[in-house]
Design a protein around this motif. Structure first.
Motif, PDB file in Angstrom:
ATOM      1  N   LEU A  60       0.931  -1.870  -0.098  1.00  0.00           N
ATOM      2  CA  LEU A  60       0.208  -0.059   0.253  1.00  0.00           C
ATOM      3  C   LEU A  60       0.902   1.456  -0.381  1.00  0.00           C
ATOM      4  N   PHE A  61       0.351   2.157  -1.090  1.00  0.00           N
ATOM      5  CA  PHE A  61       2.050   2.771  -0.898  1.00  0.00           C
ATOM      6  C   PHE A  61       2.837   3.060  -1.027  1.00  0.00           C
ATOM      7  N   GLY A  62       3.455   2.653  -0.794  1.00  0.00           N
ATOM      8  CA  GLY A  62       4.624   1.957  -0.574  1.00  0.00           C
ATOM      9  C   GLY A  62       4.686   2.448   1.300  1.00  0.00           C
ATOM     10  N   THR A  63       4.291   2.122   1.998  1.00  0.00           N
ATOM     11  CA  THR A  63       4.346   2.426   3.410  1.00  0.00           C
ATOM     12  C   THR A  63       4.739   0.854   4.275  1.00  0.00           C
ATOM     13  N   GLY A  64       5.048  -0.074   3.155  1.00  0.00           N
ATOM     14  CA  GLY A  64       5.569  -1.347   3.885  1.00  0.00           C
ATOM     15  C   GLY A  64       4.845  -2.047   4.361  1.00  0.00           C
TER      16      GLY A  64
END
Length: 136
Positions: A60-64
């Motif tokens: 999700l959106f590069g959030t981990g």
């Protein structure tokens, strides 16, 4: 205390309780089998769909943080397999239980009502024993 133990023994050894215990044990073993199938066969196939890096997950959106759709799809497949097996077991048990039962016909009536006094009289009576009316 002795009477309590005797009652418990009689309860525990009844057919229904023993059948339920066997059913729970078989159900747990079958549950492990289906879990193994979905984890070891279905999830790797789903991981192949997402590619080697994703492993059935979407970041999700590069959030981990990930949406693990592989585990979700495996859970849905697990549920469907278990629901189908339970449905088939219940259907089979209902069929087997119905085999021994014969459909009972309603017994033929042996009495009728007098049209005059409404008393119950024998079916072949020509005169009412209560009101002495002639029956046609």
């Amino acid at each position: 205390m002795k009477k309590f133990l005797e009652e418990f023994k009689a309860f525990a050894l009844k057919g229904n309780v023993m059948n339920m215990a066997v059913g729970v044990i078989i159900g747990a073993a079958f549950s492990d089998l289906v879990t193994s199938f979905t984890t070891n066969i279905i999830q790797p196939i789903i991981a192949c769909i997402g590619g080697a890096e994703v492993h059935g997950r979407i970041e999700l959106f590069g959030t981990g943080n990930y949406i693990d759709y592989g585990a979700f799809i495996s859970s849905v497949i697990y549920f469907l397999i278990m629901a189908f097996v339970i449905f088939m077991l219940v259907k089979t048990m209902n069929t087997v239980m119905g085999l021994g039962r014969k459909k009972e016909k309603a017994p033929a009536p042996t009495t009728k009502k007098c049209p005059y006094c409404k008393s119950e009289i024998a079916l072949d009576a020509t005169k009412c024993p209560h009101c002495t009316s002639e029956l046609g």
